[in-house]
Design a protein around this motif. Structure first.
Motif, PDB file in Angstrom:
ATOM      1  N   ARG A 122       0.843  -1.202   0.000  1.00 10.14           N
ATOM      2  CA  ARG A 122       0.000   0.000   0.000  1.00 10.14           C
ATOM      3  C   ARG A 122       0.880   1.254   0.000  1.00 10.14           C
ATOM      4  O   ARG A 122       0.495   2.290  -0.511  1.00 10.14           O
ATOM      5  CB  ARG A 122      -0.883  -0.025   1.239  1.00 10.14           C
ATOM      6  CG  ARG A 122      -1.789   1.163   1.403  1.00 10.14           C
ATOM      7  CD  ARG A 122      -3.005   1.106   0.523  1.00 10.14           C
ATOM      8  NE  ARG A 122      -3.905   0.032   0.899  1.00 10.14           N
ATOM      9  CZ  ARG A 122      -5.114  -0.117   0.361  1.00 10.14           C
ATOM     10  NH1 ARG A 122      -5.561   0.724  -0.545  1.00 10.14           N
ATOM     11  NH2 ARG A 122      -5.868  -1.132   0.727  1.00 10.14           N
ATOM     12  N   SER A 150       0.209   1.969  -4.707  1.00 14.61           N
ATOM     13  CA  SER A 150      -1.242   1.845  -4.809  1.00 14.61           C
ATOM     14  C   SER A 150      -1.875   3.039  -5.526  1.00 14.61           C
ATOM     15  O   SER A 150      -2.956   2.904  -6.112  1.00 14.61           O
ATOM     16  CB  SER A 150      -1.863   1.651  -3.424  1.00 14.61           C
ATOM     17  OG  SER A 150      -1.404   2.621  -2.536  1.00 14.61           O
ATOM     18  N   SER A 151      -1.206   4.200  -5.516  1.00 13.86           N
ATOM     19  CA  SER A 151      -1.771   5.336  -6.255  1.00 13.86           C
ATOM     20  C   SER A 151      -1.740   5.076  -7.762  1.00 13.86           C
ATOM     21  O   SER A 151      -2.683   5.415  -8.481  1.00 13.86           O
ATOM     22  CB  SER A 151      -1.001   6.621  -5.937  1.00 13.86           C
ATOM     23  OG  SER A 151      -1.227   7.006  -4.604  1.00 13.86           O
ATOM     24  N   ALA A 158      -4.506   2.624  -8.548  1.00 11.92           N
ATOM     25  CA  ALA A 158      -5.818   3.265  -8.600  1.00 11.92           C
ATOM     26  C   ALA A 158      -5.979   4.086  -9.879  1.00 11.92           C
ATOM     27  O   ALA A 158      -7.040   4.062 -10.528  1.00 11.92           O
ATOM     28  CB  ALA A 158      -6.006   4.161  -7.377  1.00 11.92           C
ATOM     29  N   ASP A 205      -5.136  -2.671 -13.797  1.00  8.26           N
ATOM     30  CA  ASP A 205      -3.849  -2.251 -13.245  1.00  8.26           C
ATOM     31  C   ASP A 205      -2.795  -3.319 -13.479  1.00  8.26           C
ATOM     32  O   ASP A 205      -2.854  -4.394 -12.883  1.00  8.26           O
ATOM     33  CB  ASP A 205      -3.983  -1.989 -11.741  1.00  8.26           C
ATOM     34  CG  ASP A 205      -2.619  -1.988 -11.059  1.00  8.26           C
ATOM     35  OD1 ASP A 205      -1.687  -1.400 -11.635  1.00  8.26           O
ATOM     36  OD2 ASP A 205      -2.495  -2.600  -9.985  1.00  8.26           O
ATOM     37  N   GLU A 264       3.546   9.105  -6.923  1.00  2.85           N
ATOM     38  CA  GLU A 264       2.554   8.271  -6.236  1.00  2.85           C
ATOM     39  C   GLU A 264       2.456   8.555  -4.747  1.00  2.85           C
ATOM     40  O   GLU A 264       1.357   8.554  -4.179  1.00  2.85           O
ATOM     41  CB  GLU A 264       2.911   6.795  -6.405  1.00  2.85           C
ATOM     42  CG  GLU A 264       2.831   6.299  -7.819  1.00  2.85           C
ATOM     43  CD  GLU A 264       3.513   4.952  -7.943  1.00  2.85           C
ATOM     44  OE1 GLU A 264       3.638   4.242  -6.935  1.00  2.85           O
ATOM     45  OE2 GLU A 264       3.938   4.618  -9.051  1.00  2.85           O
ATOM     46  N   THR A 312      -2.979   9.648  -6.674  1.00  7.32           N
ATOM     47  CA  THR A 312      -3.804   9.077  -7.752  1.00  7.32           C
ATOM     48  C   THR A 312      -4.064  10.135  -8.817  1.00  7.32           C
ATOM     49  O   THR A 312      -3.974   9.850 -10.023  1.00  7.32           O
ATOM     50  CB  THR A 312      -5.133   8.550  -7.176  1.00  7.32           C
ATOM     51  OG1 THR A 312      -4.842   7.616  -6.127  1.00  7.32           O
ATOM     52  CG2 THR A 312      -5.955   7.853  -8.244  1.00  7.32           C
ATOM     53  N   SER A 343      -6.981   0.408   5.252  1.00  2.00           N
ATOM     54  CA  SER A 343      -5.715   0.429   4.509  1.00  2.00           C
ATOM     55  C   SER A 343      -4.549   0.359   5.496  1.00  2.00           C
ATOM     56  O   SER A 343      -4.735   0.508   6.714  1.00  2.00           O
ATOM     57  CB  SER A 343      -5.615   1.702   3.684  1.00  2.00           C
ATOM     58  OG  SER A 343      -5.394   2.819   4.533  1.00  2.00           O
ATOM     59  N   GLU A 363      -8.696  -1.548  -8.031  1.00  2.40           N
ATOM     60  CA  GLU A 363      -8.888  -0.435  -7.119  1.00  2.40           C
ATOM     61  C   GLU A 363      -9.142   0.862  -7.877  1.00  2.40           C
ATOM     62  O   GLU A 363      -8.500   1.173  -8.856  1.00  2.40           O
ATOM     63  CB  GLU A 363      -7.638  -0.267  -6.270  1.00  2.40           C
ATOM     64  CG  GLU A 363      -7.802   0.798  -5.240  1.00  2.40           C
ATOM     65  CD  GLU A 363      -6.549   0.927  -4.428  1.00  2.40           C
ATOM     66  OE1 GLU A 363      -6.646   1.281  -3.275  1.00  2.40           O
ATOM     67  OE2 GLU A 363      -5.483   0.674  -4.988  1.00  2.40           O
ATOM     68  N   GLY A 364     -10.101   1.589  -7.402  1.00  2.00           N
ATOM     69  CA  GLY A 364     -10.378   2.884  -7.991  1.00  2.00           C
ATOM     70  C   GLY A 364     -11.293   2.809  -9.188  1.00  2.00           C
ATOM     71  O   GLY A 364     -11.591   3.817  -9.792  1.00  2.00           O
ATOM     72  N   SER A 384      -6.406   5.994  -3.103  1.00  2.00           N
ATOM     73  CA  SER A 384      -5.511   4.843  -2.919  1.00  2.00           C
ATOM     74  C   SER A 384      -5.173   4.579  -1.464  1.00  2.00           C
ATOM     75  O   SER A 384      -4.664   3.515  -1.144  1.00  2.00           O
ATOM     76  CB  SER A 384      -4.206   5.084  -3.688  1.00  2.00           C
ATOM     77  OG  SER A 384      -3.449   6.111  -3.066  1.00  2.00           O
TER      78      SER A 384
END
Ligand code: SF4
Length: 747
Positions: free
Chosen positions: A141, A145-146, A149, A158, A304, A310, A387, A556-557, A712
């Motif tokens: 994370r 993760s950004s 997302a 992704d 990120e 994101t 998260s 995600e996202g 994210s």
């Protein structure tokens, strides 16, 4: 008829335990240890390794690692050697007690981006089936993760790179944003060197003149946390100069008008004021990017790890889309994943909101599919949890017991002093690791586990290439694999079945669980991985359509993910070849079009002010890896990178009154760190840099801001406000006044 035992292979082809490049290497047995031998056949690194990979066998030696479980003695308060049965029972009891007293969500699980796909899968299943908790997340994370997302929002899928690295030298221009490849994954630098040898252009965006930036034709050095504005300013110039690809925008995207309007509100002079990058440099970068027949935008942790990460990645994706540099050969947007299995680790269920195959935990069809593979009622699966930082912040309050595998948040988490305090406040902490990390030192039970060369398993590198790491030697007596740990705990908690210890058996179940999902591994087998140089996902089972075909997926996202993206199934029973290049025919959105997302610049969560006038940004150095739990045990690496430092510009050093090598204190609203000054003109005068690999007085993450990206939930490691001071004498970094863990000694 008797069979003579097969002769041991001269060397075992495998992959490095560290970063997401997953360089190929051979391991040759030498007595009870192994040594690294070049492996030229693996195309990603072609035999090249950095110092970390070359010295990785040093961490296998018993001198530096745990070789038996430790349990904290109630009378002495010290960690004492214990039998496996005692350690596993103490762990099961600790987890069970918290659940009985406070409910299933009082038990947390924290994983790592270095765990193999099999371990990440088993850990997610263990949390949801055995513990019944929603409280699982992992240190990935903190890693990308950004970008994940933003990929989901724009492309519907992704995967770090939608093309293999071998394409990079053959594009016309690479815009590299917030990545210092020369230090984070040195063998990958050759792709940029070859790009230039082929006549291509390299543009690097980084607040520091790094070793990678030194290779660039054009280096833009924005103030940290302003690259969203930089991307918008470049898009403004592209539009103003009529360099957009109108046909691509019309045929293959949606959302352009709003995104265009947002970019037009970021005119060059405004962007210069926000970023510190001059208008002539902006114009030169926009021209170089548009003049190339094909171009790529590659991003990493720089854009990120921000509270707007994101959107920042989304702004760079918008630039690629507006110029038609996506979804076609030798052009595109990609993210350079950081951790060894950062890609696979987020695909198979250790993330708070996901199920295996990159399915969404809140999708009823996805839950039904995975529950079917696991043999449980879909309604018994918990929903999405917290998260990573939010989970760590809840320790000792809502979450009372924690099982942690392959992570060292005492060093790697933002606002690390606070996180360390939360870990200390737990009713029960169990840590599975290979060495006594700073986090393991705090545990009630420490479970020593096998390392990369001692067990077989798969990882997925930054290209989405699934790889097989092979066992080259047995672990030391007294050490078990993570899969054996989960098997043992599951048995003690009433699940005698469902947690096999054989990695290939776990992978077989993972394939079924991922089948039909966005990250479809169903057509990949250990046998194929032994015969091929990795297989790119999605790779559905023979005759099945490409990724997302079930319509049950989503990353995600995104709200949904369905439809193939040029990955199509074979339809004739032949094995699917895998998918090195995504999106060539269509993106993985319902309508097959990439989505522009309207983004606008905003400040970092913690802007500088009179009290904290300098920006701190953090990152890595070439000779250490992440929290340093492994690499700080290697003499050769410690000689190259012995400890933390503060990189600062000569003007700033003069203002503070510190010289090269003298201690300097860096103070943020969360704490104070002291480390030697490294005075350099390679950094902006308004910015300082600290690497984050070390604990103690020079711990960079004592200072960092846990402000989270709203999509994210990734913390803002790259930007926080600090002030610099000359430290008091007692703060000499060689003799920290406050030892890291004074009250919990180990036996
Ligand atoms: Fe290992 Fe990464 Fe170095 Fe390659 S670049 S040897 S994968 S740490």
């Amino acid at each position: 008829m008797s069979h003579a035992p097969a002769p041991a292979p001269a060397s075992v082809p495998t992959h490095c335990p560290y970063c997401a490049l997953q360089c190929g290497m051979n391991l040759r047995r030498s007595g009870q240890t192994v040594e690294v031998v070049d492996r030229d056949d693996f195309p990603v690194n072609r035999g090249a390794l950095c110092g970390k990979g070359r010295t990785a066998p040093a961490v296998l030696s018993s001198r530096v690692r745990l070789t038996g479980p430790l349990v904290r003695h109630p009378a002495t308060g010290r960690l004492e050697p214990a039998a496996w049965e005692e350690a596993l029972r103490a762990t099961a009891d600790g987890l069970r007690r918290a659940r009985a007293r406070h409910g299933a969500d009082a038990v947390g699980v924290f994983g790592g981006g270095g765990l193999t796909n099999e371990k990440a899968y088993a850990l997610g299943k263990f949390a949801r089936v055995v513990l019944g908790t929603s409280q699982i997340d992992y240190n990935g994370r903190f890693c990308m993760s950004s970008a994940a997302a933003a990929h989901g929002r724009a492309f519907g899928l992704d995967r770090g790179l939608p093309f293999p690295l071998e394409d990079v030298p053959h594009t016309g221009c690479v815009l590299l944003v917030g990545s210092n490849l020369a230090e984070t994954m040195p063998p990958a630098l050759r792709y940029l060197t070859e790009l230039k040898d082929n006549g291509g252009t390299l543009i690097v965006v980084d607040p520091r003149r790094t070793k990678t930036a030194e290779q660039a034709d054009l280096h833009l050095a924005p103030r940290p946390g302003t690259d969203l504005a930089l991307a918008l300013g470049l898009l403004h110039l592209v539009v103003a100069q009529g360099r957009t690809d109108e046909e691509f925008i019309r045929e293959r995207t949606t959302g352009w008008e709003d995104a265009r309007a947002a970019a037009m509100a970021h005119w060059p002079e405004l962007v210069e004021r926000i970023t510190g990058v001059g208008v002539p440099q902006l114009r030169a970068a926009a021209a170089a990017f548009c003049d190339a027949p094909n171009a790529m935008v590659l991003t990493a942790r720089g854009p990120e790890q921000q509270s707007k990460g994101t959107d920042t990645v989304g702004a760079w994706i918008n630039l690629a889309l507006a110029t038609g540099n996506a979804g076609r050969p030798l052009a595109g947007y990609g993210c350079l994943t950081g951790q060894g299995n950062g890609q696979g680790g987020r695909e198979h269920g250790q993330k708070a909101d996901q199920l295996p195959g990159y399915r969404r935990l809140d999708d009823p069809l996805a839950r039904a599919h995975v529950a079917g593979v696991w043999g449980v009622d879909p309604d018994s699966l918990p929903g999405p949890g917290r998260s990573a930082y939010e989970l760590l912040d809840a320790l000792g309050r809502d979450v009372r017991a924690l099982l942690l595998m392959g992570s060292n948040p005492v060093v790697s988490a933002p606002r690390a002093g606070h996180v360390e305090g939360r870990l200390r406040s737990l009713d029960f902490l169990a840590v599975a690791d290979v060495v006594l990390s700073e986090t393991a030192e705090l545990a009630d039970v420490v479970l020593p586990v096998a390392q990369w060369a001692e067990e077989t398993g798969t990882t997925t590198n930054l290209e989405g290439r699934v790889l097989l790491r092979r066992r080259a030697l047995a672990p030391p007596p007294g050490v078990r694999s993570d899969l054996e740990v989960l098997h043992g705990l599951a048995g003690l908690l009433g699940y005698g079945k469902g947690f096999p210890t054989d990695p290939e058996e776990v992978f077989g179940e993972l394939r079924r669980a991922s089948s039909g999902g966005p990250a479809d591994y169903a057509g990949i087998s250990y046998r194929r991985l032994e015969e091929e140089q990795g297989v790119f996902w999605p790779c559905p089972e023979p005759g099945r359509a490409g990724q997302g075909a079930s319509g049950t997926g989503g990353t995600e996202g995104t709200e949904e993910t369905e439809g193939a993206s040029g990955t199509g199934g074979t339809g004739c029973g032949e094995p699917h070849p895998g998918t090195p290049r995504l999106f060539l025919d269509r993106f993985a959105t319902p309508d097959g079009r990439a989505r522009f997302v309207t983004v606008v610049h905003r400040e970092a969560a913690e802007p500088t002010d009179a009290e904290y006038p300098v920006v701190l940004t953090t990152g890595r150095v070439v000779a250490q890896y992440q929290s340093g739990a492994q690499t700080r045990r290697v003499d050769e690496l410690n000689e190259a990178a012995p400890g933390p430092f503060v990189q600062l510009h000569p003007q700033l050093a003069a203002r503070v009154g510190v010289a090269e090598g003298e201690a300097v204190a860096v103070v943020s609203r969360r704490g104070r760190a002291v480390a030697p000054a490294r005075v350099s003109e390679a950094i902006r005068p308004d910015t300082v840099f600290m690497p984050f690999h070390w604990p103690g007085a020079g711990r960079a993450n004592t200072l960092t801001n846990p402000a989270l990206d709203p999509t994210s939930r990734m913390p803002e490691f790259k930007v926080c406000a600090v002030r610099l001071e000359r430290p008091e004498h007692r703060e000499d970094p060689a003799h920290p006044a406050h030892p890291a863990h004074p009250e919990r000694a180990t036996g």
